[in-house]
Design an enzyme around this catalytic site. Structure first.
Site, short mmCIF file in Angstrom:
data_model
loop_
_atom_site.label_atom_id
_atom_site.label_comp_id
_atom_site.label_asym_id
_atom_site.label_seq_id
_atom_site.Cartn_x
_atom_site.Cartn_y
_atom_site.Cartn_z
N ARG A 269 0.99 -1.20 -0.01
CA ARG A 269 0.03 -0.10 -0.11
C ARG A 269 0.94 1.30 0.18
O ARG A 269 1.88 1.13 0.60
CB ARG A 269 -0.97 -0.02 1.36
CG ARG A 269 -1.84 -1.17 1.42
CD ARG A 269 -3.31 -0.70 1.08
NE ARG A 269 -4.34 -1.83 0.59
CZ ARG A 269 -4.94 -2.29 1.63
NH1 ARG A 269 -5.02 -1.71 2.91
NH2 ARG A 269 -5.95 -3.39 1.26
N LEU B 218 5.20 -21.38 -1.46
CA LEU B 218 3.91 -20.48 -1.77
C LEU B 218 3.08 -21.19 -2.44
O LEU B 218 1.47 -21.04 -2.25
CB LEU B 218 4.23 -19.35 -2.57
CG LEU B 218 4.29 -18.13 -1.70
CD1 LEU B 218 4.29 -16.94 -2.62
CD2 LEU B 218 2.95 -17.78 -1.05
N GLY B 219 3.04 -22.31 -3.11
CA GLY B 219 2.04 -23.22 -3.70
C GLY B 219 1.91 -22.40 -5.13
O GLY B 219 2.19 -21.71 -5.43
N GLU C 136 -0.09 -8.75 -6.01
CA GLU C 136 -1.18 -9.20 -6.75
C GLU C 136 -1.27 -10.80 -6.93
O GLU C 136 -2.11 -11.55 -6.89
CB GLU C 136 -1.78 -8.58 -7.80
CG GLU C 136 -2.36 -7.10 -7.50
CD GLU C 136 -3.54 -7.18 -6.78
OE1 GLU C 136 -4.23 -8.02 -6.88
OE2 GLU C 136 -3.88 -6.17 -6.17
N CYS D 127 -16.47 -8.52 6.86
CA CYS D 127 -17.49 -9.37 6.38
C CYS D 127 -16.72 -10.83 6.12
O CYS D 127 -16.67 -11.15 5.12
CB CYS D 127 -17.96 -8.71 5.15
SG CYS D 127 -19.32 -9.44 4.53
N GLN E 126 -5.45 -16.74 -3.99
CA GLN E 126 -5.51 -17.81 -3.14
C GLN E 126 -4.85 -18.22 -2.00
O GLN E 126 -4.60 -19.40 -1.57
CB GLN E 126 -5.62 -19.18 -4.19
CG GLN E 126 -6.69 -18.86 -5.19
CD GLN E 126 -8.06 -19.02 -4.82
OE1 GLN E 126 -8.67 -17.75 -4.91
NE2 GLN E 126 -8.59 -19.99 -4.33
N CYS F 21 -19.67 -2.85 10.71
CA CYS F 21 -19.64 -2.43 9.37
C CYS F 21 -20.29 -1.45 8.81
O CYS F 21 -21.35 -1.08 9.18
CB CYS F 21 -20.59 -3.82 8.52
SG CYS F 21 -20.47 -3.69 6.73
N CYS G 106 -27.28 -3.51 3.90
CA CYS G 106 -26.94 -5.01 3.86
C CYS G 106 -28.25 -6.00 3.83
O CYS G 106 -28.93 -6.09 4.99
CB CYS G 106 -25.70 -5.58 4.85
SG CYS G 106 -25.37 -7.16 4.58
#
Length: 352
Positions: free
Chosen positions: A21, A76-77, A33, A186, A38, A196, A202
């Site tokens: 960030r 990391l897979g 990213e 959430c 996953q 929230c 919602c």
DNA sequence: CACCCGTGGGT
DNA sequence: TACCCAAGGGT
């Protein structure tokens, strides 16, 4: 729109502080990213920091070799991500003079970058008004509209919702805020609805369904395979390892050879047969070293590992790319899947 | 489009 | 324990 303003205000005060960030380097954001696909933030952070130290820019990555890249990704897979990161770095170096493209049509064509990742990169790095739909956003939006289908059955609809909500004036903070909302408020289980910013909007909450949504797909039980694995020593005390094919499971990584135990076959018989079929050598199967249970995404395995001795024949790479004799001292230089790292650990503990 | 592709953490 | 699923994409 009240939804946009309330989310941005919440993000301003409650957003997470993350290493990717408040930076504007599209390369670093792209790396983050891809690693985050996953994969949980906590897992990614140390890999991300090591990666940028080792490959500080696109050119450094593009001119490294694949085994070095896979070694940096080890553990990391989803190793295709590392292969595609490397491939894309070379494409950017060659076709875009090493500068990450800013056009969505170009970005989504790059290997390993789909619609969500492209939107994540372009909105984060350049503040472009491009929506996203990752796991967090799917869950948040499914609850916001009280979606009656599993998200996988309503992808187009959810993209439309994400598009319509996106703040065209603050796309970076809006997208990041939406993901933070999903990650911290959430959440999948026990959402903190009272904290929230979208509580009053919602529909799931209004209907008291926040713990039932999003709907789940029904899944079938995973197949379970038993694998016999050989740690083969030669007379020089070296260990035989092989490199898996580039495509498919654990592509390009090293492993101890072995294979599936057939019906009416003992582990010892399996190991001897597999090594003859795959590597064309005769071995003597010795004592049991360790047994490991492992769960992949689409199946489960039990690895039954035996210490073995090379008897006769020159090893040949029949069902793999490459074979090497190595030592416990040198073995750390090769990228291994996690399951095999545990075998190495057992070997070290087994040393006299 | 259904399936493939890792690993770790939560329940 | 067993199952779910995370900042998804490729085929």
């Amino acid at each position: 729109m009240a939804l946009r303003r309330s989310l941005l205000l919440w993000y301003q005060h409650q957003g997470r502080e993350l290493p990717w960030r408040n930076i504007d380097d599209p390369y670093a954001i792209w790396v983050s990213e891809i690693m985050l696909q996953q994969t949980q933030v906590k897992t990614v952070i140390p890999y991300y920091q090591r990666w940028l130290a080792q490959f500080p820019n696109i050119q450094t990555l593009a001119t490294s070799d694949l085994q070095t890249v896979l070694k940096a990704w080890e553990g990391l897979g989803y190793y295709t991500r590392a292969r595609n990161l490397y491939k894309t770095a070379q494409i950017i170096l060659k076709d875009y003079r090493g500068i990450f493209p800013r056009e969505l049509e170009k970005v989504v064509k790059l290997p390993g970058i789909g619609r969500t990742t492209a939107g994540g990169i372009l909105s984060s790095a350049f503040n472009q008004p491009i929506s996203i739909l990752d796991g967090n956003v799917k869950r948040v939006l499914a609850r916001l509209v009280a979606l009656s289908d599993p998200p996988a059955k309503a992808i187009q609809f959810l993209w439309d919702v994400s598009d319509s909500l996106l703040d065209p004036d603050n796309p970076r903070d809006f997208n990041q805020g939406l993901m933070d909302l999903g990650a911290t408020i959430c959440t999948r289980s026990q959402p903190k609805c009272l904290l929230c910013p979208w509580l009053s909007h919602c529909q799931a909450y209004q209907q008291g369904k926040q713990n039932q949504l999003p709907m789940r797909e029904d899944s079938s039980p995973l197949p379970h395979k038993k694998i016999g694995v050989a740690v083969i020593y030669n007379n020089a005390g070296e260990i035989l390892i092989d490199r898996r094919p580039d495509k498919g499971l654990l592509g390009g990584l090293w492993e101890f050879p072995g294979g599936k135990i057939e019906e009416n076959e003992t582990v010892e018989e399996c190991i001897k047969r597999e090594i003859l079929e795959e590597i064309a050598i005769d071995i003597e199967v010795g004592e049991h070293l360790i047994t490991l249970d492992y769960a992949y995404t689409h199946f489960k395995v039990t690895l039954i590992v035996h210490l073995c001795r090379h008897v006769a024949g020159e090893p040949q790479a029949i069902e793999c790319q490459e074979i090497r004799w190595t030592t416990l001292d040198e073995i750390d230089s090769f990228p291994f899947p996690k399951a095999n790292s545990k075998i190495i650990e057992a070997l070290r503990n087994n040393q006299p």
